[in-house]
Motif scaffolding. Structure first.
Motif, mmCIF file in Angstrom:
data_model
loop_
_atom_site.group_PDB
_atom_site.id
_atom_site.type_symbol
_atom_site.label_atom_id
_atom_site.label_comp_id
_atom_site.label_asym_id
_atom_site.label_seq_id
_atom_site.Cartn_x
_atom_site.Cartn_y
_atom_site.Cartn_z
ATOM 1 N N MET A 107 -4.836 3.022 10.798
ATOM 2 C CA MET A 107 -3.786 2.949 9.939
ATOM 3 C C MET A 107 -2.737 1.926 10.726
ATOM 4 N N ASP A 108 -2.371 1.829 11.950
ATOM 5 C CA ASP A 108 -1.320 0.820 12.319
ATOM 6 C C ASP A 108 -1.723 -0.423 12.134
ATOM 7 N N ASP A 109 -2.838 -0.740 11.949
ATOM 8 C CA ASP A 109 -3.486 -2.043 11.400
ATOM 9 C C ASP A 109 -3.076 -2.447 10.116
ATOM 10 N N LEU A 110 -3.240 -1.630 9.410
ATOM 11 C CA LEU A 110 -2.858 -1.624 7.846
ATOM 12 C C LEU A 110 -1.519 -1.775 7.749
ATOM 13 N N MET A 111 -0.612 -1.132 8.415
ATOM 14 C CA MET A 111 0.834 -0.924 8.466
ATOM 15 C C MET A 111 1.371 -2.251 8.850
ATOM 16 N N SER A 112 0.727 -2.912 9.770
ATOM 17 C CA SER A 112 0.965 -4.237 10.533
ATOM 18 C C SER A 112 1.022 -5.404 9.348
ATOM 19 N N GLN A 113 -0.161 -5.321 8.479
ATOM 20 C CA GLN A 113 -0.528 -6.278 7.718
ATOM 21 C C GLN A 113 0.225 -6.193 6.055
ATOM 22 N N TYR A 114 0.513 -4.988 5.844
ATOM 23 C CA TYR A 114 1.227 -4.737 4.532
ATOM 24 C C TYR A 114 2.365 -4.029 4.588
ATOM 25 N N PRO A 115 3.113 -4.283 3.478
ATOM 26 C CA PRO A 115 4.390 -3.279 3.213
ATOM 27 C C PRO A 115 3.586 -2.131 2.961
ATOM 28 N N PHE A 116 3.956 -0.980 3.644
ATOM 29 C CA PHE A 116 3.180 0.089 3.446
ATOM 30 C C PHE A 116 4.187 1.361 3.311
ATOM 31 N N TYR A 117 4.140 2.128 2.076
ATOM 32 C CA TYR A 117 4.962 3.478 2.000
ATOM 33 C C TYR A 117 4.326 4.589 2.299
ATOM 34 N N MET A 167 0.800 -1.170 -0.078
ATOM 35 C CA MET A 167 0.250 -0.076 0.070
ATOM 36 C C MET A 167 0.847 1.060 -0.049
ATOM 37 N N MET A 168 0.390 2.332 -0.822
ATOM 38 C CA MET A 168 1.162 3.502 -0.660
ATOM 39 C C MET A 168 0.263 4.655 -0.762
ATOM 40 N N VAL A 169 0.873 5.733 -0.165
ATOM 41 C CA VAL A 169 0.413 7.159 -0.003
ATOM 42 C C VAL A 169 1.590 7.847 -0.034
ATOM 43 N N PHE A 170 1.287 9.179 -0.563
ATOM 44 C CA PHE A 170 2.367 10.314 -0.375
ATOM 45 C C PHE A 170 2.184 10.888 0.895
ATOM 46 N N ALA A 171 1.330 11.056 1.361
ATOM 47 C CA ALA A 171 1.315 11.910 2.755
ATOM 48 C C ALA A 171 0.219 11.128 3.939
ATOM 49 N N ARG A 172 0.669 10.793 5.071
ATOM 50 C CA ARG A 172 -0.202 10.430 5.958
ATOM 51 C C ARG A 172 -0.639 11.772 6.759
ATOM 52 N N ARG A 173 -2.052 11.876 6.817
ATOM 53 C CA ARG A 173 -2.327 13.121 7.614
ATOM 54 C C ARG A 173 -3.169 12.789 8.667
ATOM 55 N N ASP A 174 -2.962 11.819 9.511
ATOM 56 C CA ASP A 174 -3.652 11.105 10.504
ATOM 57 C C ASP A 174 -3.149 11.640 11.830
ATOM 58 N N SER A 175 -2.107 12.241 11.982
ATOM 59 C CA SER A 175 -1.652 12.787 13.288
ATOM 60 C C SER A 175 -1.859 11.595 14.402
ATOM 61 N N GLY A 176 -1.778 10.121 14.212
ATOM 62 C CA GLY A 176 -1.605 9.220 14.910
ATOM 63 C C GLY A 176 -2.927 9.012 15.637
ATOM 64 N N GLN A 177 -3.922 9.587 15.121
ATOM 65 C CA GLN A 177 -5.201 9.626 15.766
ATOM 66 C C GLN A 177 -6.074 8.363 15.643
ATOM 67 N N PHE A 178 -5.801 7.601 14.331
ATOM 68 C CA PHE A 178 -6.620 6.514 14.001
ATOM 69 C C PHE A 178 -5.872 5.309 13.898
ATOM 70 N N PRO A 179 -6.108 4.496 14.905
ATOM 71 C CA PRO A 179 -5.651 3.289 14.984
ATOM 72 C C PRO A 179 -5.591 2.216 13.743
#
Length: 250
Positions: free
Chosen positions: A208-218, A194-206
């Protein structure tokens, strides 16, 4: 007609507000304060700040309701970046290098991307890495009025067993890239990144952590852009008027 004139007036006021922000030398420090480097990107904080400064993609001291319905006082709009081919090439080149690294571990058959300005990143990557890896770009429907991604793609766009990387320009909660992943899987394919140029989540939405633990995430950068539900929004509590993401000047 009055509504149309009012809308044009609001957009003009936002554009003027942005011009004043970027005419002030302090904007450099403000951009540095919200940008975090990514461990999976070669883009430095200086690089990202330069991209934001040159495109004027970040609007400070505002009150915007984003696609998710959350409110924010700091808004990042990728559309402003997408208008500059040079800045797009910087980002897509960095993303392409990550894909080449991923390709050492997985066969990659294609990219799935919304038919929004994000497609420019996917197409730029595909062109840039073509001499070393041939991938096809598949577009998922995108509604510019709602900001929503559709699922109706041609039956043979993704074939059973295909390996796909899903791509979007920015993400907050991770829902859009996850939806793209679901489209791949519903067509019998596999999500290998999975890829996005920018994360604008400020660490608020867990999620995102779930996705990053499941897939290589750029992600090329993380932007501190706190977002609020309406009852918790400081701007709303002060009674300040808000703008729709659709009204943001580019």
């Amino acid at each position: 007609m009055d509504m149309v004139l009012e809308k044009h007036k609001r957009i003009a006021e936002l554009a003027d507000h942005r011009r004043k922000i970027y005419a002030n030398a302090s904007v450099e420090g403000r951009l540095h304060a919200i940008v975090e480097e990514s461990p999976c990107s070669s883009l430095s904080k200086h690089d990202v700040v330069g991209i934001f400064r040159d495109s004027q993609a970040v609007l400070f001291d505002t009150h915007v309701v984003v696609v998710s319905g959350h409110h924010t006082a700091t808004y990042l709009g990728f559309e402003a970046i997408s208008r500059d081919p040079h800045l797009l090439s910087i980002i897509s080149r960095d993303m392409g290098q990550w894909v080449l690294g991923l390709g050492q571990h997985h066969r990659i058959d294609g990219f799935l991307v919304p038919a929004s300005d994000a497609r420019l990143l996917a197409e730029g990557m595909a062109t840039g890495i073509n001499s070393r890896m041939s991938v096809r770009v598949v577009h998922a429907p995108f509604d510019a009025e709602t900001g929503k991604i559709g699922t109706d793609i041609s039956a043979d766009a993704i074939r059973k067993g295909d390996n796909f990387v899903v791509i979007n320009d920015v993400t907050a909660r991770g829902n859009c890239v996850n939806k793209l992943g679901t489209i791949v899987k519903d067509h019998g394919g596999h999500v290998v990144g999975m890829m996005v140029f920018a994360r604008r989540d400020s660490g608020q939405f867990p999620f995102m952590d779930d996705l990053m633990s499941q897939y290589p995430f750029y992600y090329g950068t993380k932007v501190k852009m706190p977002q609020y539900e309406i009852p918790d929004c400081p701007n709303c509590q002060r009674g300040e008027e808000f703008f729709s993401w659709r009204e943001m000047p580019v």
